[in-house]
Scaffold this active site. Structure first.
Site, PDB file in Angstrom:
ATOM      1  N   GLU A 426      24.749  17.367 -50.757  1.00 43.50           N
ATOM      2  CA  GLU A 426      24.180  18.772 -49.991  1.00 43.50           C
ATOM      3  C   GLU A 426      25.469  19.131 -50.391  1.00 43.50           C
ATOM      4  OE1 GLU A 426      25.537  18.269 -45.742  1.00 43.50           O
ATOM      5  OE2 GLU A 426      26.017  19.707 -45.352  1.00 43.50           O
ATOM      6  N   ASP A 499      27.318  15.793 -45.654  1.00 39.38           N
ATOM      7  CA  ASP A 499      28.439  15.642 -45.002  1.00 39.38           C
ATOM      8  C   ASP A 499      28.107  15.003 -43.841  1.00 39.38           C
ATOM      9  OD1 ASP A 499      30.125  17.296 -46.982  1.00 39.38           O
ATOM     10  OD2 ASP A 499      29.141  19.273 -45.253  1.00 39.38           O
TER      11      ASP A 499
END
Ligand code: 2B7
Length: 638
Positions: A426, A499
């Site tokens: 990400e 995350d």
């Protein structure tokens, strides 16, 4: 049903210490999944009573002290003396493998541990109380600390009702987490309610003051309607049922205008996550009946033009529910989620063929609409295959593909593909860190820019048109959809690294849904993983740093450290870690913890997409609150 059943029909086999010594043997694991297994074991007994015709209401309550209670309105456990000299409920709850003689009594069971699970739950509980209403009285007993009787069965009152209530508090010494998830319980109970026509299951959360009640008079037909609620449907739910070779078959099916196929099957009310002979029978019948119809009505001609199974399943939502007698019941596979019973194949095939053929003949407009859709699927599938082949073969295609990839993908140099790993990361900044500090021989990095496309309703063409997903497809290099071949994958592991926050789990769900829909064998073969970055680091001395994965672990460590000074850092995202830190904690095979995604998780992810992507803000908030720590089980530790 009149049953010959008395207190002595219970067999005694073993003690409870064995369960506490090796809980995994009895409930699979001691994580979140194992914790909820306790609830399922108890509820299964209530469901068995209901299936046998006693009590149509079951209530599950999550209490403020962390305990869970299950109440039914069945006959109540027998409360007389067992031949061993103990009251029967004490035998049921404190002796391992205490169960009725099911075969002889014809007592139907819902699967699982065959109704012997309540002693296992007792063994793994801080306390367990049983309250039984029966024969005009209310009886009560209590066990503590793994099944030691502290209050013997005694009458505590009178009642005209009948039923059993079990309340238990899971032992924190056994379980990694003891917090029940209201949504997990609701999801499962709703599913049970769909299968148990007319039985009400209520779930009450006293901690957060909320409740939900599930009751479906039309059973699996309503299940299909529920699954299709946000989709455009082509016809009313078609219900097919019949009995063959003592196997009861019921199928509810409905086509939508989407491209996804959603077949969920159950045997004796237990989900068969890995399919099996019944699903094979269903698919064979479906393909044959539709091809026969298409040929006899001039919609297709010749052998080449036959429709594939995947063509006739495009847009189909279907529940298959079977009742199979115990003596021919066979489950296969590591997790026993696959039906083996060979008779189930022919039973489902026969029942579905006959009824579906009649339905199509009587509903030509619907049949034509479904078949036109299948024919479009066939054309699209062939076009996509040709496009892929062209892209693979032509130099122009190759360069193009190379160009798309070279911009973002940091490849692994190793030639031994099985040992290579693709990290889907990400954000560009974390992607940059990962690229700079990785095992270059085995680890490839593909950074993703935020949210990927929701593929819930996407077709293969939509994937080809989406830059981000196309990159993933090309990086893995094994095609998509029907043309996907996991053996061609450039990587033995595909690892999603996001995350550890709400957006991160959202991206995980979107990606899992993509893999579930377009590269399912990747999941079936255990090749899809989720990386778990640490939440905190603690520095207890100069250069002495340790990493903490969960809030619970942090609490524990803080207690251990007491008054000792330490420096605490919270990582809000991957980007807050130094490159070497990210590698050491999350990527290095030495220290990392990977979660292997299994099919069940993946189908849940697909279901949750409705909640996450839909307009229902409240549902979404609730889901995120419950699942920020993501519920996938950590069953892979390297
Ligand atoms: C195999 C054992 C566990 N049992 C009975 C009868 C009713 C009954 C139960 C139950 C869970 C939480 C509330 C049969 C079966 C023991 O023998 S267990 N109801 N409910 C339950 O555990 N719910 C029974 C025949 C005649 N009378 C009662």
């Amino acid at each position: 049903m009149a049953l010959k059943y008395d207190d002595n029909a219970i067999k005694i086999l073993e003690g409870l210490e064995a369960v506490r010594k090796r809980p995994g043997m009895y409930i699979g694991s001691t994580d979140k999944r194992g914790l909820h297994h306790l609830v399922w074991e108890i509820v299964d007994n209530s469901i068995d009573e209901a299936i046998n015709g006693f009590g149509d209401y079951i209530k599950i309550t999550l209490h403020k002290d962390g305990s869970c209670s299950v109440e039914d309105r069945g006959r109540g456990m027998p409360c007389g003396m067992h031949s061993s000299g103990k009251p029967t409920p004490e035998v049921i709850l404190t002796v391992l493998h205490a169960g009725g003689k099911f075969e002889e009594s014809g007592y139907k069971v819902s699967g699982g541990l065959h109704g012997v699970g309540s002693s296992v739950v007792n063994a793994l509980s801080k306390y367990l109380e049983a309250t039984i209403c029966r024969d005009g009285g209310v009886y009560y007993m209590k066990c503590e600390n793994g099944g030691n009787v502290t209050t013997h069965l005694k009458q505590i009152g009178k009642s005209t009702k009948t039923g059993t209530t079990i309340r238990f508090l899971p032992d924190p010494e056994i379980f990694q987490t003891t917090n029940f998830s209201y949504t997990t319980i609701c999801e499962r109970m709703q599913e049970s309610a769909f299968l148990l026509k007319g039985i009400t299951i209520e779930v009450v959360d006293e901690i957060n003051d909320r409740r939900e009640s599930f009751c479906y008079k039309r059973g699996i037909d309503e299940f299909v309607e529920y699954l299709n609620a946000s989709k455009n449907v082509l016809h009313k739910v078609l219900n097919i049922s019949g009995v063959k070779d003592k196997i009861e078959v019921e199928v509810a099916m409905q086509y939508t205008d989407t491209y996804s196929e959603n077949i969920i099957s159950f045997v004796n009310d237990v989900k068969t996550v890995d399919g099996g002979s019944h699903e094979v029978g269903f698919k064979t019948a479906l393909t044959r009946v539709f091809n026969d119809y298409a040929k006899s009505h001039g919609l297709i001609k010749g052998k080449d033009s036959s429709l594939d199974g995947s063509d006739v399943r495009e847009g189909l939502t279907c529940i298959i529910a079977l009742k199979i007698p115990e003596d021919i019941l066979q489950f296969e596979g590591q997790t026993k989620g696959k039906l083996g019973t060979p008779e189930a194949r022919s039973a489902v095939d026969a029942v579905v063929s006959e009824n579906l053929r009649t339905f199509l003949e009587e509903n030509n407009a619907i049949a034509t609409e479904i078949l036109n859709k299948s024919l479009r699927s066939k054309i699209a599938r062939e076009a996509a295959r040709k496009a892929r082949e062209a892209a693979r073969n032509s130099t122009k295609g190759k360069n193009n593909k190379e160009r798309i990839l070279s911009e973002k993908l940091a490849k692994a140099t190793g030639r031994d593909y099985i040992h290579n790993e693709l990290f889907l990361v990400e954000g560009d900044s974390a992607g940059g860190s990962a690229k700079s500090y990785r095992d270059r021989e085995h680890q490839a990095i593909l950074p993703l820019r935020g949210k990927v496309l929701n593929t819930e309703k996407a077709s293969e063409k939509d994937i080809e048109n989406n830059a981000e997903l196309r990159q993933i497809e090309y990086a893995i290099g094994a095609g998509i959809g029907e043309g996907f071949d996991y053996k061609e994958s450039n990587y033995g592991k595909v690892i999603i690294m996001t995350d550890a926050d709400v957006d991160g789990s959202h991206i995980q769900i979107l990606l899992i849904t993509f893999f579930y829909k377009f590269m399912r064998p990747l999941i079936e073969n255990g090749m899809l993983y989720i990386a778990t970055p640490p939440l905190y680091s603690i520095e207890t001395g100069k250069g002495v740093k340790e990493y903490i994965a969960t809030n619970e672990e942090l609490e524990e460590r803080r207690k251990e450290l007491g008054n000792k000074p330490y420096k605490l850092q919270r990582f809000k995202g991957l980007g807050e870690m130094d490159a070497d830190e990210l590698y050491d904690t999350t990527m290095s095979p030495k220290n990392r913890r990977l979660i292997r995604v299994n099919l069940e998780d993946a189908s849940l992810a697909e279901k949750r997409i409705h909640v996450l992507m839909g307009d229902e803000v409240n549902l979404r908030k609730e889901w995120i609150n419950e699942n920020v720590d993501f519920t996938l089980e950590d069953n892979f530790r390297k």
